[in-house]
Design a protein around this motif. Structure first.
Motif, PDB file in Angstrom:
ATOM      1  N   GLU A   1       0.906  -1.057   0.046  1.00 32.29           N
ATOM      2  CA  GLU A   1       0.052   0.071   0.029  1.00 32.29           C
ATOM      3  C   GLU A   1       0.808   1.356  -0.094  1.00 32.29           C
ATOM      4  OE1 GLU A   1      -2.610  -0.500   3.226  1.00 32.29           O
ATOM      5  OE2 GLU A   1      -4.097  -1.919   1.913  1.00 32.29           O
ATOM      6  N   GLY A   2       2.231   1.302   0.471  1.00 35.06           N
ATOM      7  CA  GLY A   2       3.024   2.398   0.348  1.00 35.06           C
ATOM      8  C   GLY A   2       3.726   2.407  -1.134  1.00 35.06           C
ATOM      9  N   ALA A   3       3.612   1.674  -2.009  1.00 37.76           N
ATOM     10  CA  ALA A   3       4.284   1.697  -3.173  1.00 37.76           C
ATOM     11  C   ALA A   3       4.050   3.132  -3.894  1.00 37.76           C
ATOM     12  CB  ALA A   3       3.827   0.598  -4.023  1.00 37.76           C
ATOM     13  N   TRP A   4       3.064   3.625  -3.679  1.00 36.72           N
ATOM     14  CA  TRP A   4       2.824   5.003  -4.221  1.00 36.72           C
ATOM     15  C   TRP A   4       3.538   6.155  -3.646  1.00 36.72           C
ATOM     16  CZ3 TRP A   4       0.864   9.189  -2.073  1.00 36.72           C
ATOM     17  CH2 TRP A   4       0.195   9.190  -0.993  1.00 36.72           C
ATOM     18  N   VAL A   5       3.904   5.990  -2.597  1.00 33.59           N
ATOM     19  CA  VAL A   5       4.654   7.095  -1.816  1.00 33.59           C
ATOM     20  C   VAL A   5       5.992   6.930  -2.281  1.00 33.59           C
ATOM     21  CG1 VAL A   5       5.267   7.919   0.510  1.00 33.59           C
ATOM     22  CG2 VAL A   5       3.157   6.928   0.252  1.00 33.59           C
TER      23      VAL A   5
ATOM     24  N   ALA B   1       8.067   9.851  -4.071  1.00 31.91           N
ATOM     25  CA  ALA B   1       9.341  10.374  -3.650  1.00 31.91           C
ATOM     26  C   ALA B   1      10.242  10.319  -4.729  1.00 31.91           C
ATOM     27  CB  ALA B   1       9.552   9.600  -2.249  1.00 31.91           C
ATOM     28  N   SER B   2      10.417   9.206  -5.387  1.00 35.93           N
ATOM     29  CA  SER B   2      11.425   8.938  -6.393  1.00 35.93           C
ATOM     30  C   SER B   2      11.353  10.041  -7.542  1.00 35.93           C
ATOM     31  CB  SER B   2      11.564   7.436  -6.784  1.00 35.93           C
ATOM     32  OG  SER B   2      11.805   6.691  -5.880  1.00 35.93           O
ATOM     33  N   ALA B   3       9.907  10.123  -7.898  1.00 41.51           N
ATOM     34  CA  ALA B   3       9.891  11.191  -9.160  1.00 41.51           C
ATOM     35  C   ALA B   3      10.118  12.616  -8.670  1.00 41.51           C
ATOM     36  CB  ALA B   3       8.379  10.905  -9.375  1.00 41.51           C
TER      37      ALA B   3
END
Ligand code: BYC
Length: 323
Positions: free
Chosen positions: A292-296, A300-302
């Motif tokens: 569920e934290g993949a989008w965070v 952050a990387s983007a």
């Protein structure tokens, strides 16, 4: 071969003289491996250790209790981060360490595979689990690897607040109604033996201890730390009128220590092998949180990539971003 022997001998003399090893220093491969194993297990323990207590945040009996518990659980998350960072200085990425945890390849402390059934468990966990953790971790402030030892100084300060938070809950319950006192005693009964197991197998069953002591990674043996914890904790239980669930517990004047009953090591090894009451639940909770934290992580990387691309335009040196 001769130069390696020389380097190893010099390394041993260096740590024996109480010098700190820093990330860019030469170190034996096995020393590096042992540290990655121990520090990453420690980091995983902090993060998995958030789960049994987070279970009670929404049910804390007062706003004050809720605030304190919330702060404590956040501290554990912070400890995990300092420790993953310390382990990363040895060349293993945090992603790799987390993948190993989620794949069930990496260990974390046995203690977090037990359920927290009542509010008194928040008291017992703080008092006993954080108490045992401090006993072990104060010696780690003097561990030979610099980044680990420095992380431990801050962690120990916070753990000491956690221990007092737990003891305060136990003190209130023990002085409360009959039911509250019984709840505190029940929590102590369930958490006592698993807390003693946190220190690891007895010294004669501890395959890593001798080498870790020689490298000054560990400064005291599993059994010595366990004994120190018992000696310190028994009077605390007596002070609040609770009894330690061990009929063989007795002060030994000659040794200057408490004698205590036999630990059920078959339970410990079963829990470490994945067969404790909550192992499956704990790993599932971590896997779910990670997914569920993949989008965070992606966001952050983007953002970091965007910032890094902008730097030259602003006249700043371009910085490689940490993904
Ligand atoms: N649970 O040779 P040994 C906290 C494993 S978090 C599971 O004595 P070593 C907190 C051991 O890994 C507290 N496994 O090992 C957080 C080894 O297996 P491998 C965590 C255990 O490393 C949230 C095997 O048994 N603290 O404070 O020399 C809320 C043989 O053992 C356990 C740390 O991690 C266990 N209890 O000594 C509240 C402290 N015990 O890896 C509180 C840092 C042993 O060879 N770690 N094993 O497959 C250490 O000080 C040492 O690693 C230990 C074990 C004393 C734990």
């Amino acid at each position: 071969m001769a130069p390696t022997v020389d380097l190893e001998a010099r390394f041993l003399a260096y740590v024996a003289a109480e010098n700190k090893v820093e990330p860019k220093h030469w170190m034996p491969d096995a020393y590096r491996k042992t540290l990655v194993r121990q520090i990453s297990q420690h980091a995983h323990s902090e993060v998995v250790g958030m789960l049994p207590e987070a279970n009670w945040i929404t049910r804390a009996p007062s706003l004050r209790a809720k605030l304190i518990l919330l702060a404590k659980v956040q501290d554990e998350g912070g400890h995990g981060l300092y420790l993953y960072s310390a382990a990363e200085t040895l060349g293993t990425s945090r992603d790799q360490m987390i993948d190993d945890l989620l794949a069930g390849k990496a260990k974390y402390s046995s203690i977090f595979n037990y359920p927290t059934l009542t509010w008194a468990d928040m008291g017992a966990v703080g008092w006993l689990v954080d108490g045992a953790a401090i006993q072990n971790q104060v010696m780690l402030c003097r561990t030979s690897y610099g980044p680990y030892s420095r992380a431990m100084v801050r962690i120990c300060k916070e753990e000491s607040f956690h221990q007092r938070q737990g003891y305060e809950i136990m003190m209130h319950l023990a002085r409360g109604t009959q039911e509250q006192k019984a709840m505190a005693q029940d929590a102590l009964n369930r958490w006592w033996w698993p807390s003693l197991m946190m220190f690891g197998p007895s010294d004669d069953q501890s395959p890593n201890s001798a080498q870790s002591m020689a490298w000054r990674i560990k400064r005291k043996s599993n059994d010595d730390l366990r004994q120190e914890f018992i000696d310190k904790t028994v009077p605390q239980a007596e002070f609040i009128g609770l009894s330690i669930p061990d009929p063989d517990l007795k002060w030994n004047e000659e040794r200057g220590h408490y004698d205590f009953g036999a630990i059920d090591w078959s339970e410990f090894f079963a829990v470490v092998a994945g067969n404790g009451p909550c192992n499956t639940e704990r790993l599932e909770a971590r896997r779910k949180a990670h997914a569920e934290g993949a989008w965070v992580r992606e966001a952050a990387s983007a953002y970091a990539a965007k910032q890094s691309a902008r730097r030259p335009a602003a006249g700043l040196p371009a910085k490689p971003h940490a993904a």
